[in-house]
Design an enzyme around this catalytic site. Structure first.
Site, PDB file in Angstrom:
ATOM      1  N   LEU A 184       0.830  -1.209   0.000  1.00 18.84           N
ATOM      2  CA  LEU A 184       0.000   0.000   0.000  1.00 18.84           C
ATOM      3  C   LEU A 184       0.865   1.260   0.000  1.00 18.84           C
ATOM      4  O   LEU A 184       0.473   2.294  -0.522  1.00 18.84           O
ATOM      5  CB  LEU A 184      -0.941   0.001   1.211  1.00 18.84           C
ATOM      6  N   GLU A 307      -9.352  -2.403 -42.842  1.00 21.91           N
ATOM      7  CA  GLU A 307      -9.731  -0.986 -42.815  1.00 21.91           C
ATOM      8  C   GLU A 307     -11.070  -0.703 -43.483  1.00 21.91           C
ATOM      9  O   GLU A 307     -11.744   0.281 -43.157  1.00 21.91           O
ATOM     10  CB  GLU A 307      -8.635  -0.127 -43.465  1.00 21.91           C
ATOM     11  N   ARG A 316     -16.217  -9.786 -44.765  1.00 22.58           N
ATOM     12  CA  ARG A 316     -14.783  -9.984 -44.925  1.00 22.58           C
ATOM     13  C   ARG A 316     -14.516 -10.745 -46.232  1.00 22.58           C
ATOM     14  O   ARG A 316     -15.145 -11.779 -46.493  1.00 22.58           O
ATOM     15  CB  ARG A 316     -14.219 -10.783 -43.753  1.00 22.58           C
ATOM     16  N   THR A 317     -13.586 -10.263 -47.010  1.00 23.23           N
ATOM     17  CA  THR A 317     -13.306 -10.876 -48.326  1.00 23.23           C
ATOM     18  C   THR A 317     -12.074 -11.772 -48.302  1.00 23.23           C
ATOM     19  O   THR A 317     -11.776 -12.437 -49.304  1.00 23.23           O
ATOM     20  CB  THR A 317     -13.106  -9.773 -49.380  1.00 23.23           C
ATOM     21  N   LEU A 381     -16.146  28.932  10.940  1.00 25.13           N
ATOM     22  CA  LEU A 381     -17.066  27.892  10.481  1.00 25.13           C
ATOM     23  C   LEU A 381     -16.486  26.496  10.629  1.00 25.13           C
ATOM     24  O   LEU A 381     -17.198  25.546  10.951  1.00 25.13           O
ATOM     25  CB  LEU A 381     -17.419  28.129   9.001  1.00 25.13           C
ATOM     26  N   ASP A 499     -12.400  14.172  -6.619  1.00 29.37           N
ATOM     27  CA  ASP A 499     -12.792  13.976  -5.217  1.00 29.37           C
ATOM     28  C   ASP A 499     -14.283  14.206  -5.004  1.00 29.37           C
ATOM     29  O   ASP A 499     -14.693  14.854  -4.034  1.00 29.37           O
ATOM     30  CB  ASP A 499     -11.978  14.887  -4.302  1.00 29.37           C
TER      31      ASP A 499
END
Length: 681
Positions: A184, A307, A316-317, A381, A499
């Site tokens: 930690l 692409e 898809r070829t 306060l 926060d």
């Protein structure tokens, strides 16, 4: 008799012990200064109201006990901010080349210890880099590796010997070879909750926090640089601006394929584009009437395929087959188009943002030319970590009430918070949002900084939660909407808050909620990340804990936790052992059992905000907060009325503003200046 190396290590331990004692003495002296300041202010209050204050009754003992419990709960939810980690190119280069010799057995032991660690959750590339940086040390029987109550910055892997872990003098467990402990401390300056002592002469491998963070940052930046380099090599992206390339890089996912695996199969539908990061592939095609496929080409690192899927061709070829081990970076069509299509709208928003940032609210004429001596103190306060907050009024007009946040420079510098305070001040001075507490002016003298802000005296949401236990959906939706608006304002300007929690959301006299300023605030460039361990444990996003680099998406995770706590009264990621909370967070929201009191729509919102992948969180796309506003949980909510403040708030605080006082204190008449340039601090 010990060897010279053993004596040197013992001496190092003693020196470290003395250093920790000196640090503790410094911290205690600073704490004493803070207490002295508190006593002084309380004495002023006592003198002012001595004639009206009644003596406490017999319930004072139980009240004190309750206050002590409350203090412990608040301490567990304190904001953690490590020292800003901004290594330069030289430091990163040094970290990438730093290596300590070790044999294969030691390397395997170290790697196994890290890979099984639930908290750090590293990949093999990161573990290899960290293991290379670890250095060897020995400790004699009876000596301490860690001591309970000390501050640590190292993690250890035991290779030989045996260690005991004790707490309050009681043995908890033994550490055996291959075990890791102290991890930690690699994340932040945590106080050790246990002691570790050697029961036999022991050999350990050690890594310190700075080396650990440097290695992880170097790995992250190296991976991002490689991804950007591959994208820049694509011909159809040559004209794209830098921020678009960075966004595409962020959204590229890494996929691994084994030898012979079909990455693409002919005839399948697909919407994914691939860039080969490592390895080689074979491209084949099966022609009509032929049994075997023919080889069309071989592709290797830095080449790409698929692409056409980005532009809408689903079928898809060809086949694309891995030759040996192959690693590809991939992106799907929807994500690609979301980023490319955002070019026009993003640029428009940028212009709007630029214009909006120039529009300031009407400046209070009484404040334009005011100085610190123009304010008188009505009351204190709150007392905080670096100072206190006063309720003040202009001497020339006592109806104008403000809050003055007084911060001690000595404490700020001692705790390495100078850069955090500067960032907060710069951001708040430009934050003209009705949902963020306004910072009007900053003064400073030799000892203090003075932040003059609007006064919001309705209390914070943690007080409301404490009174009610939990909030109903109407209340939670209203307060969450206020926070969403505040975050939208910040995120639009590239600011991550980091926060979000009830303690940081306060009510004004009308009952509307506002985010307060925070030292965690930081501006992050588009496509870039920041690496500082920052926030409140239980609210932190996994990428912050894991030191993977983070951006504004970290706020979306915290917002989800915020909604959970308001509705239930508790945190989703919580434990009586603070060390287990980061691990629980990393395991993710899907392992959390939701209480029945949280509705289905609210559960869905929380889950989409708290997705482990930051790029998959609701609000992380180019639509930003609009995606949150459109969620089912907010159905019927009027966002325009919220911004116009015409929605009746669920709670209207009872706020009594003192209109006059004959016993107001004043600030000192010393050399005080208005802070016009943050580089001066």
């Amino acid at each position: 008799m010990g060897t010279l190396r053993d004596l040197q290590f013992a001496l190092q331990l003693k020196i470290e012990e003395l250093r920790q004692r000196d640090t503790l003495i410094d911290e205690l002296e600073l704490e004493l200064d803070t207490k002295d300041e508190l006593i002084r202010r309380l004495q002023e209050e006592l003198d002012r109201y001595r004639t009206t204050v009644s003596l406490p009754g017999p319930s004072v003992v139980s009240a004190a006990a309750s206050a002590q419990i409350e203090d412990k709960q608040r301490a567990a939810r304190q904001t953690v901010i490590s020292e800003p980690f901004i290594p330069d190119a030289a430091t990163l280069a040094m970290g990438s080349h730093k290596s300590c010799d070790k044999n294969q057995k030691s390397s395997r032991l170290i790697k196994a210890a890290f890979l099984k660690n639930d908290l750090l959750n590293l990949n093999e590339e990161e573990v290899r880099a960290i293991a290379a940086c670890m250095y060897h040390t020995t400790i004699n029987q009876g000596c301490f590796v860690l001591q309970e109550g000390s501050i640590g910055d190292r993690a250890y892997v035991l290779e030989e010997g045996r260690l005991d872990v004790t707490k309050d003098g009681q043995k908890m467990r033994s550490v055996e070879p291959g075990d890791m402990f102290g991890e930690l401390a690699l994340l932040y300056d945590c106080t050790q909750t246990y002691s570790v002592s050697a029961q036999t002469d022991s050999k350990l491998w050690v890594i310190d926090r700075k080396s650990y963070q440097t290695v992880l940052m170097q790995c992250g930046l190296s991976h991002q640089a490689h991804s950007v380099e591959l994208l820049r090599g694509l011909s159809f992206l040559q004209s794209m601006p830098e921020d678009v390339i960075m966004k595409l890089s962020d959204h590229m996912k890494e996929c691994n394929y084994t030898d012979g695996s079909y990455i693409i199969r002919q005839g399948d539908t697909g919407d994914t584009f691939y860039i080969i990061s490592k390895g080689q592939v074979t491209v084949t095609e099966k022609k009509p009437g032929r049994e075997e496929s023919i080889v069309l080409s071989e592709l290797c690192e830095r080449q790409w395929f698929g692409e056409k899927a980005l532009w809408g061709d689903d079928i898809r070829t060809v086949n694309v087959i891995a030759v040996g081990e192959v690693t590809c970076l991939i992106i799907d069509r929807e994500t690609f188009k979301d980023i490319i299509d955002g070019l026009v709208s993003d640029s428009c928003e940028e212009v709007q943002k630029s214009n909006a940032s120039k529009i300031k609210p009407d400046e209070d004429p009484f404040l334009v030319s005011s100085t610190l001596s123009d304010f008188q103190i009505i009351d204190t306060l709150e007392v905080g970590e670096f100072g206190h907050i006063d309720l003040v009024q202009l001497k020339s007009n006592i109806k104008h009430i403000f809050a003055m946040r007084v911060l001690a420079k000595k404490l700020i510098l001692h705790n390495s918070q100078r850069e955090h305070i500067r960032r907060e001040g710069r951001i708040l001075m430009e934050a003209y949002s009705p949902f963020i507490v306004r910072l009007y002016k900053v003064f400073w003298d030799v000892e203090h900084l003075y932040f003059l802000t609007e006064a919001c005296l309705g209390g914070d949401l943690s007080d409301l939660l404490k009174d009610k236990g939990n909030l109903d959906e109407y209340c939670t939706r209203f307060y969450t909407a206020c926070v969403v608006e505040a975050l939208a304002f910040l995120h639009c300007r590239g600011v991550v808050y980091r926060d979000v929690k009830p303690e940081n959301v306060i009510l004004d006299e009308h009952g509307y909620a506002k985010l307060i300023g925070s030292r965690c605030m930081k501006k992050v460039e588009v496509g870039k990340r920041t690496w500082t361990f920052c926030g409140t444990v239980g609210y932190m996003a996994p990428e912050i804990i894991l030191n993977k680099g983070h951006s504004i998406s970290a706020d979306l995770w915290s917002l989800g936790v915020f909604v959970f706590e308001l509705l239930s009264g508790g945190l989703p990621f919580d434990d009586c052992d603070q060390m287990k909370i980061p691990t629980t967070t990393i395991h993710g929201i899907d392992r959390i059992e939701f209480p029945e009191i949280i509705s289905k729509d609210a559960c869905a919102l929380i889950h989409t905000l708290c997705r482990s992948n930051p790029l998959e969180r609701l609000g992380s796309s180019r639509n930003g907060a609009k995606d949150i506003q459109k969620h089912e949980w907010f159905e019927g909510f009027n966002w325009d009325r919220l911004c116009n403040k015409t929605i009746p708030p669920p709670v209207i605080p009872k706020v009594q503003y003192p209109l006059e006082s004959s016993a107001c204190a004043l600030y000192g008449e010393g050399s005080v200046k208005q802070c016009m340039n943050w580089d001066d601090f």
